[in-house]
Design a protein around this motif. Sequence first.
Motif, PDB file in Angstrom:
ATOM      1  N   UNK A   1     126.699  60.601 -84.073  1.00 19.66           N
ATOM      2  CA  UNK A   1     127.866  60.364 -84.718  1.00 19.66           C
ATOM      3  C   UNK A   1     128.310  61.716 -85.374  1.00 19.66           C
ATOM      4  N   UNK A   2     127.651  62.592 -85.723  1.00 19.59           N
ATOM      5  CA  UNK A   2     127.566  63.678 -86.692  1.00 19.59           C
ATOM      6  C   UNK A   2     128.477  64.668 -85.728  1.00 19.59           C
ATOM      7  N   UNK A   3     127.687  64.917 -84.691  1.00 19.06           N
ATOM      8  CA  UNK A   3     128.354  65.722 -83.595  1.00 19.06           C
ATOM      9  C   UNK A   3     129.905  65.264 -83.097  1.00 19.06           C
ATOM     10  N   UNK A   4     129.972  64.085 -82.873  1.00 14.42           N
ATOM     11  CA  UNK A   4     131.185  63.483 -82.536  1.00 14.42           C
ATOM     12  C   UNK A   4     132.323  63.693 -83.483  1.00 14.42           C
TER      13      UNK A   4
ATOM     14  N   UNK B   1     117.109  70.127 -98.503  1.00 15.78           N
ATOM     15  CA  UNK B   1     116.135  69.725 -97.583  1.00 15.78           C
ATOM     16  C   UNK B   1     116.648  68.637 -96.824  1.00 15.78           C
ATOM     17  N   UNK B   2     117.239  67.672 -97.371  1.00 14.47           N
ATOM     18  CA  UNK B   2     117.686  66.432 -96.667  1.00 14.47           C
ATOM     19  C   UNK B   2     118.794  66.766 -95.911  1.00 14.47           C
ATOM     20  N   UNK B   3     119.835  67.638 -96.321  1.00 12.66           N
ATOM     21  CA  UNK B   3     121.096  68.114 -95.818  1.00 12.66           C
ATOM     22  C   UNK B   3     120.845  69.175 -94.718  1.00 12.66           C
ATOM     23  N   UNK B   4     119.992  69.804 -94.860  1.00 13.29           N
ATOM     24  CA  UNK B   4     119.966  71.094 -94.190  1.00 13.29           C
ATOM     25  C   UNK B   4     119.819  70.549 -92.670  1.00 13.29           C
ATOM     26  N   UNK B   5     120.826  71.172 -91.737  1.00 14.23           N
ATOM     27  CA  UNK B   5     120.831  71.038 -90.470  1.00 14.23           C
ATOM     28  C   UNK B   5     121.222  69.280 -90.403  1.00 14.23           C
ATOM     29  N   UNK B   6     121.744  68.600 -91.152  1.00 12.05           N
ATOM     30  CA  UNK B   6     121.911  67.381 -90.901  1.00 12.05           C
ATOM     31  C   UNK B   6     123.177  66.771 -90.403  1.00 12.05           C
ATOM     32  N   UNK B   7     123.435  65.915 -89.772  1.00  9.93           N
ATOM     33  CA  UNK B   7     124.520  65.648 -89.055  1.00  9.93           C
ATOM     34  C   UNK B   7     125.847  65.280 -89.874  1.00  9.93           C
TER      35      UNK B   7
END
Length: 866
Positions: A824-827, A620-626
């Motif tokens: 930052x994740x998208x970058x 749940x924490x990482x789903x779709x996470x940056x």
Amino acid sequence: MTDVSKPDFEQNLADFGSARFTQLRPGQRQVLTTYADQHLDTADLAIEMPTGEGKTLLALLIADHALTRGWSVAYLTGTRQLAERVEEEAEDLGLDVVRFAAKDYGGAKLDDYHQAQAVGVMNYWVYFNSDPKVGAADLVVFDDAHLAEQPLSGLQTLRIPDKLGPARQLYQTICELVVAHTDAYPGLRAMLDGTARPGTPPELLSFSDWAAIASQAHDAIAASPLVTNRELKDEMRYVWPTVRDHLTQCGVLIGPSGIEIRPYHPPTALNTQYSRAKQRVYLSATLGSMDDLQRRVGGGPVTRLTTAAPLPPGATGERLMVLNPSAEHPFDQNVLGWALAQAQAAGGRAAWLCASHAEADTLQETLAAYGQQVYRLRPGDDSMVDTWSRVASGHLITAGRYDGLDLAGDLCKLVIITTVPQASSEFERFVVAYLGDASFMRHRVGQRVTQALGRANRESTDRSLYLGLDPSFAQILADPAVRKSIPAGTEPTIRAALEIYDQGWDGTLRACATFWQPATQTPESGGTAAPASPRRKVRPGRNISGSSDVSSADAEVSAATDLWLGDHGGAAKKASEAAVQLATAGETEHAAFWRYVEAHAHFDRGRAQDLAAARKALEDATAGGPRTTWFRRLSRTVADLEGYEQTADDTDRFFLAWDEWRREAGARLDRVLSEGRALLTGSHDQQCEGLTRLARLVGASGERPPRTEQSATDCRWTWSTVKRAERRVWEVKTVPKGEPKPLIRSDVNQLLGQIEVETRRSAKTRVFGCLLTPATTTKADAAEAAHDKIVLVNHGAAVRVYDMLADRLRQYDALCGDNNAEARGEARTRIEALLPQEDGWLGKLLAPSRGRLVTADDVAAIFPST
């Protein structure tokens, strides 16, 4: 008999008939009136008053009322010297006090304290320790309240430092257990080999990895002389009995300076010295947010005492803060030389405030090498302050102490803050490196800087200079979240420091020189902090969110305490609550950390359904996470729980290094990168310096060894992979003018000797040589000699690596936007596609080149085409 009637503190003061304390100051009157009206029975109460406005007298009058109620009272201070000062003020007031110190408890003194006939005054470590001789009080006064964090967290923190002797043996044993179990932690190889740089971010072992080796670690710790040998008197001997049965409920952080095994927050509610109190009063000139105060103390929610009208400002005299305007680090020759020159101007006496013990150790060694007299202040043993105060000159060094030191008057005119105060423990270093959106950490920086600026300024007649040596100080102090935590009275000092910083070294040296001039010699145009041109129009400023806008500490502390107790269900519930609150506040990475703690609680319970719950919490924490480094680490933990191992790669090292550089350089990043390229194309000495910048770009640690070292190389690079620690020793060759000659055997021979020295120094590290040369051809005998130990790097190849990576770092910085986790994740996702795709590419590029020169075309070939 308990008297619960409303106290009249002004009448109580008059009844003492004190010659020194005849009436209350306006601020004292406001606070005591509010206390009497609203907070006589508030369990945890915070009182903030400006420096010099009489917090001690205020607290003594509250203590006097507590004795009248039949309550016993403990008054806690940061040092023995401050305890003596409280005792002196109490005697001048006419209040009965007894002072306790280590091995100095007496019989009648303890009786008077326990029977609520006198206030017990002592430092924090006398009251909070593994075997307290002083009983729990009904009222506990926490003077300079944040200092309580050190003794309270220390009660359940097992710290294994990486220092010579049995500590290093145990440190290496635990590191070896980890790397034998998994290769998920690339930084551990360099830490194990002793080649990791001091600022390397610590590795947080996943709870599943720690559980797999906890039994072996338990046996290794239990057998260590640090635990078994009474004569060593190591702190671990006293902490181990508390921690040994809770190992799997702890977080484990391994950094280059040591290992910390500790609960996520101190479970202070379980400490009877804390929990048996009817009231706890926290005093400070810089309390900050109540949420973070609870987080640091590890107790219950804290209520701030708020007066009807603002309190009058304190009088702190004159102070000037000056920041290192260069990109050089605190202990580099130029910066340290500047600091020592100011110490000489101050009469030879200075107080150095370090963030951590490892940093203080390095400073102590460095100053001793310069022939300076050093006095080291350590927790629980403050006699060194007395020793230092009696000598004509010398350097007092502290670690993690920004509050609770009174160095005013003629005792100290110079306070030096070595690094940004955000890494006092491995846990704080972890938060800075991995949880970039955790606003409480930026709040602490502003708070600690404010505290530091009060150490030598306590009265209106004080006049002191403060130096910030860290090159990132200006960028950090200009951060809106940091500035939000700096009180209005300190704002002008910070603003003046930033304005002087903008003037570079010339303005910095001029400001320092002007400060030390006698007032009668101050130039008409001077002043210690000449302001820049006033703004044309005053604006309202940005509305910045921060740690004061989210109150997750109560859930965080409850989760950590429940996990320590083995209440896994309660811990998981509270950790989930904290995560929801933080996510709502926009702290994505910080929220995911508490989902990780939720998963830890489920996992530690150990049933099949609990393991499934742990996986779900992390999924749940990482789903779709940056795609930030922290979320990548969480994904690896999910993979481990699902039964397969996801090996770490090089990209985390890249982005950790780049994020650190971005934090440090701020808006100067483009200029710093341009300066680095200019260095790399300059003279011999400039190219050596340029290689240290190139090291940061490739995610390595670069340093120029002191020339006093045997066979000193021009530059040394170190980095760590999942398989081994890597080191490269660089030799730089230049030609004055004209066409470069072919590389010859003597150039290679010199580097071969340096490789041999470095190999002996770091036996477990893979060491190769790098010969940087403008040559385009190589003599046959030189190529043969370099064959399997040296990579021959054409100068153009090094410049091409620099240009390619600097371009990508600039793009990454621009894409990070306002620096939240999502940006930052998208970058990172976009920039990763522009980096070399082969894992371990740096080690392969800088592997022995079999006598051929690595060219710019070779470099271009490993980068994806754009």
